[in-house]
Design an enzyme around this catalytic site. Sequence first.
Site, PDB file in Angstrom:
ATOM      1  N   HIS A   1       1.008  -1.549  -0.401  1.00 45.70           N
ATOM      2  CA  HIS A   1       0.058  -0.433  -0.204  1.00 45.70           C
ATOM      3  C   HIS A   1       0.420   1.404  -0.047  1.00 45.70           C
ATOM      4  O   HIS A   1       2.011   0.934   0.315  1.00 45.70           O
ATOM      5  CB  HIS A   1      -0.962   0.211   1.683  1.00 45.70           C
ATOM      6  CG  HIS A   1      -1.758   0.800   1.126  1.00 45.70           C
ATOM      7  ND1 HIS A   1      -2.405   2.215   1.380  1.00 45.70           N
ATOM      8  CD2 HIS A   1      -3.107   0.550   0.778  1.00 45.70           C
ATOM      9  CE1 HIS A   1      -2.722   2.825   1.416  1.00 45.70           C
ATOM     10  NE2 HIS A   1      -4.209   2.350   0.554  1.00 45.70           N
TER      11      HIS A   1
ATOM     12  N   ASP B   1      -7.841  -5.269  -0.374  1.00 44.46           N
ATOM     13  CA  ASP B   1      -8.356  -5.715  -1.221  1.00 44.46           C
ATOM     14  C   ASP B   1      -8.081  -7.602  -0.635  1.00 44.46           C
ATOM     15  O   ASP B   1      -8.617  -8.397  -2.174  1.00 44.46           O
ATOM     16  CB  ASP B   1      -7.696  -5.293  -2.649  1.00 44.46           C
ATOM     17  CG  ASP B   1      -8.395  -4.217  -2.739  1.00 44.46           C
ATOM     18  OD1 ASP B   1      -7.171  -3.776  -3.166  1.00 44.46           O
ATOM     19  OD2 ASP B   1      -8.912  -3.970  -3.464  1.00 44.46           O
TER      20      ASP B   1
HETATM   21  C1  SDX Z   1      -6.178   0.226  -3.082  1.00 45.68           C
HETATM   22  O1  SDX Z   1      -4.262   4.478  -1.660  1.00 45.68           O
HETATM   23  C2  SDX Z   1      -4.729   4.113  -1.504  1.00 45.68           C
HETATM   24  O2  SDX Z   1      -5.713   4.462  -0.341  1.00 45.68           O
HETATM   25  C3  SDX Z   1      -5.578   2.987  -2.424  1.00 45.68           C
HETATM   26  C4  SDX Z   1      -6.828   2.192  -1.682  1.00 45.68           C
HETATM   27  C5  SDX Z   1      -7.781   2.970  -1.337  1.00 45.68           C
HETATM   28  O3  SDX Z   1      -8.763   2.226  -0.214  1.00 45.68           O
HETATM   29  O4  SDX Z   1      -8.322   4.132  -2.173  1.00 45.68           O
HETATM   30  O5  SDX Z   1      -6.160   1.615  -0.446  1.00 45.68           O
HETATM   31  C6  SDX Z   1      -7.112   0.707  -2.288  1.00 45.68           C
HETATM   32  O6  SDX Z   1      -6.027   0.390  -3.783  1.00 45.68           O
HETATM   33  C7  SDX Z   1      -5.256  -0.727  -2.413  1.00 45.68           C
HETATM   34  C8  SDX Z   1      -4.573  -1.359  -2.606  1.00 45.68           C
HETATM   35  C9  SDX Z   1      -5.140  -2.182  -3.815  1.00 45.68           C
HETATM   36  N1  SDX Z   1      -3.526  -2.809  -5.002  1.00 45.68           N
HETATM   37  C10 SDX Z   1      -3.004  -3.482  -4.523  1.00 45.68           C
HETATM   38  O7  SDX Z   1      -3.405  -4.791  -4.118  1.00 45.68           O
HETATM   39  C11 SDX Z   1      -2.339  -4.632  -6.491  1.00 45.68           C
HETATM   40  C12 SDX Z   1      -0.956  -4.532  -5.929  1.00 45.68           C
HETATM   41  N2  SDX Z   1       0.351  -3.905  -4.927  1.00 45.68           N
HETATM   42  C13 SDX Z   1       1.133  -2.973  -5.023  1.00 45.68           C
HETATM   43  O8  SDX Z   1       0.999  -2.913  -6.924  1.00 45.68           O
HETATM   44  C14 SDX Z   1       1.656  -2.137  -4.269  1.00 45.68           C
HETATM   45  O9  SDX Z   1       1.314  -2.408  -3.549  1.00 45.68           O
HETATM   46  C15 SDX Z   1       0.911  -0.714  -4.413  1.00 45.68           C
HETATM   47  C16 SDX Z   1       0.083  -0.087  -6.121  1.00 45.68           C
HETATM   48  C17 SDX Z   1      -0.851  -0.287  -3.228  1.00 45.68           C
HETATM   49  C18 SDX Z   1       1.536   0.720  -4.338  1.00 45.68           C
HETATM   50  O10 SDX Z   1       2.969   0.933  -4.870  1.00 45.68           O
HETATM   51  P1  SDX Z   1       3.639   2.163  -4.688  1.00 45.68           P
HETATM   52  O11 SDX Z   1       3.938   2.744  -3.488  1.00 45.68           O
HETATM   53  O12 SDX Z   1       4.767   1.808  -5.919  1.00 45.68           O
HETATM   54  O13 SDX Z   1       4.529   0.451  -3.496  1.00 45.68           O
HETATM   55  P2  SDX Z   1       5.910   0.817  -2.762  1.00 45.68           P
HETATM   56  O14 SDX Z   1       6.687   2.400  -3.394  1.00 45.68           O
HETATM   57  O15 SDX Z   1       5.809   0.776  -1.440  1.00 45.68           O
HETATM   58  O16 SDX Z   1       6.972  -0.471  -3.263  1.00 45.68           O
HETATM   59  C19 SDX Z   1       7.988   0.017  -2.140  1.00 45.68           C
HETATM   60  C20 SDX Z   1       8.588  -1.400  -3.216  1.00 45.68           C
HETATM   61  C21 SDX Z   1       8.732  -2.133  -4.574  1.00 45.68           C
HETATM   62  O17 SDX Z   1      10.107  -2.577  -4.691  1.00 45.68           O
HETATM   63  P3  SDX Z   1      11.174  -2.355  -5.208  1.00 45.68           P
HETATM   64  O18 SDX Z   1      11.991  -0.489  -5.833  1.00 45.68           O
HETATM   65  O19 SDX Z   1      11.355  -0.905  -3.523  1.00 45.68           O
HETATM   66  O20 SDX Z   1      12.555  -3.299  -4.498  1.00 45.68           O
HETATM   67  O21 SDX Z   1       7.352  -3.036  -2.941  1.00 45.68           O
HETATM   68  C22 SDX Z   1       7.364  -3.707  -4.405  1.00 45.68           C
HETATM   69  C23 SDX Z   1       7.930  -1.882  -5.495  1.00 45.68           C
HETATM   70  O22 SDX Z   1       7.707  -3.114  -6.080  1.00 45.68           O
HETATM   71  N3  SDX Z   1       5.829  -3.879  -3.434  1.00 45.68           N
HETATM   72  C24 SDX Z   1       5.573  -5.188  -4.422  1.00 45.68           C
HETATM   73  C25 SDX Z   1       4.167  -5.235  -4.224  1.00 45.68           C
HETATM   74  N4  SDX Z   1       3.669  -3.767  -3.803  1.00 45.68           N
HETATM   75  C26 SDX Z   1       5.215  -2.884  -3.449  1.00 45.68           C
HETATM   76  N5  SDX Z   1       6.345  -5.925  -4.892  1.00 45.68           N
HETATM   77  C27 SDX Z   1       5.638  -7.117  -5.649  1.00 45.68           C
HETATM   78  N6  SDX Z   1       3.846  -7.171  -4.420  1.00 45.68           N
HETATM   79  C28 SDX Z   1       3.158  -6.602  -4.067  1.00 45.68           C
HETATM   80  N7  SDX Z   1       1.842  -6.362  -4.082  1.00 45.68           N
END
Ligand code: SDX
Length: 431
Positions: free
Chosen positions: A308, A365
Amino acid sequence: MSTDKAKLIYADQEIELPVYEGTAGDHAIDITSLYSKHGLITYDPSLGNTGICQSSITYIDGDKGVLRYRGVPIEQFDRPHPNFIEVAWMLIFGRLPNKDELELFSRTLTNHELLHEGIRSQFQFLPAKAPPMAILSSMISTMACYYDEFLSPDDEPVFLEGVSRLISKIRTIAAFTYRRAMGLPYIYPDPALPYCSNFLHMMFSLPYKQYEVKPEIAKALNLVLILHADHEQNCSTSAVRVVCSSRANLFASVSAGVNALWGPLHGGANVKVMEMLDAIYRGNRKPQECIEAAKDKTNPFRLFGFGHRVYRNYDPRAKILKKAYERVCQIQKISDPLLDIARELEEAALNDDYFIERKLYPNVDFYSGILLRAIGIPTNMFTVMFAIGRLPGWIAQWKEQHENPTAKIIRPRQLYIGNPETDYVEIADRE
Ligand code: SDX
């Protein structure tokens, strides 16, 4: 609310900037005059470090896993009779409604549950199997063709009517979308039923057999919608604010929110979670394989339902949804293998260094999908359910944006990295 100052030192400039303190102790550096006075902009492409507004609606502490609506901790809505409608009213008008206000709101929602026949007839021009979110956003835009061009919050009775139209009819649009995709006749709303039960009736009743809504199921659906109702400046809510800032009407702004929510990184994640769990269940993936794929930077696969932008702790909504799901499973006497897989996946991820180091926990989710499935909602309608829940939050944020006398059109700047000044080349002279 400026408490102290921040200093920005750049080139021969020492720039002093006001710092504001929020009611929960958060701080913000005010850079609103940085370009006009110093010719500088900041760079924050995903706006993860940038506040686009001051808001009184929702508070999140991502490190502690805290979520409050108008100050009320989200856990307090997990009560014997959760009521999505009273939470919707609270988010929009700033406090819990009294008895008369709630009764008026419920009556107004009932008065607006039918679709205008012109809107209903639009369904026939759309493919029956079109993506439900595409149908939802187009139907909400179509509402702007039939109702007041501009809903001004200044005129509260008119605004309440317009808000009630949206909140009531989004259910009917969702149910009719599902019924048409299934080749079933539309089931019209029943004014005797409360909000969630009426939706389930429109989804699952048959012309000759009324769907019997179990109280536990109606309760679970109220809770699901409450937990999705607002989440401060997430992607879709920011889209609503951006469109609102041009003084576009509420229907146009909400339709933009629906389209932003559709994406798999945002509201579309609940569908991707189900596809992920189902793939593991059908045997063409193993939980550990998903974990490894999610860690592999050369692989676009993400562990959907994990991570998140704000929470660096367990999403408090996921905890409540997981408990609600287990309650529904007991009531429905469901032993869902996907729950075991979800638990296995969660356990593996929470003990894996990659996820631990990055503070990636289950988000809303991760459990919402299996709970919606237990309620009987088909997977391709999950994101529509998210939109039904999020609608009051979008409306509340739209109202706050519209009513802010200092709000301007939201128009970010950029860092230009393109060509230096270049001359036009006649086509005969081009290579
Ligand atoms: C919602 O914003 C809100 O409030 C949204 C929400 C709402 O109520 O409106 O809460 C609803 O959208 C929840 C999120 C649903 N999406 C997912 O479940 C999709 C999977 N999650 C991700 O794609 C990701 O975690 C996000 C999109 C939610 C956040 O993306 P970010 O901000 O780009 O993640 P980050 O910068 O915190 O990532 C840090 C690291 C990265 O790796 P490095 O570059 O440090 O090596 O964590 C990795 C990311 O690649 N990472 C993941 C991951 N989520 C982050 N790696 C694998 N699987 C994942 N799910």
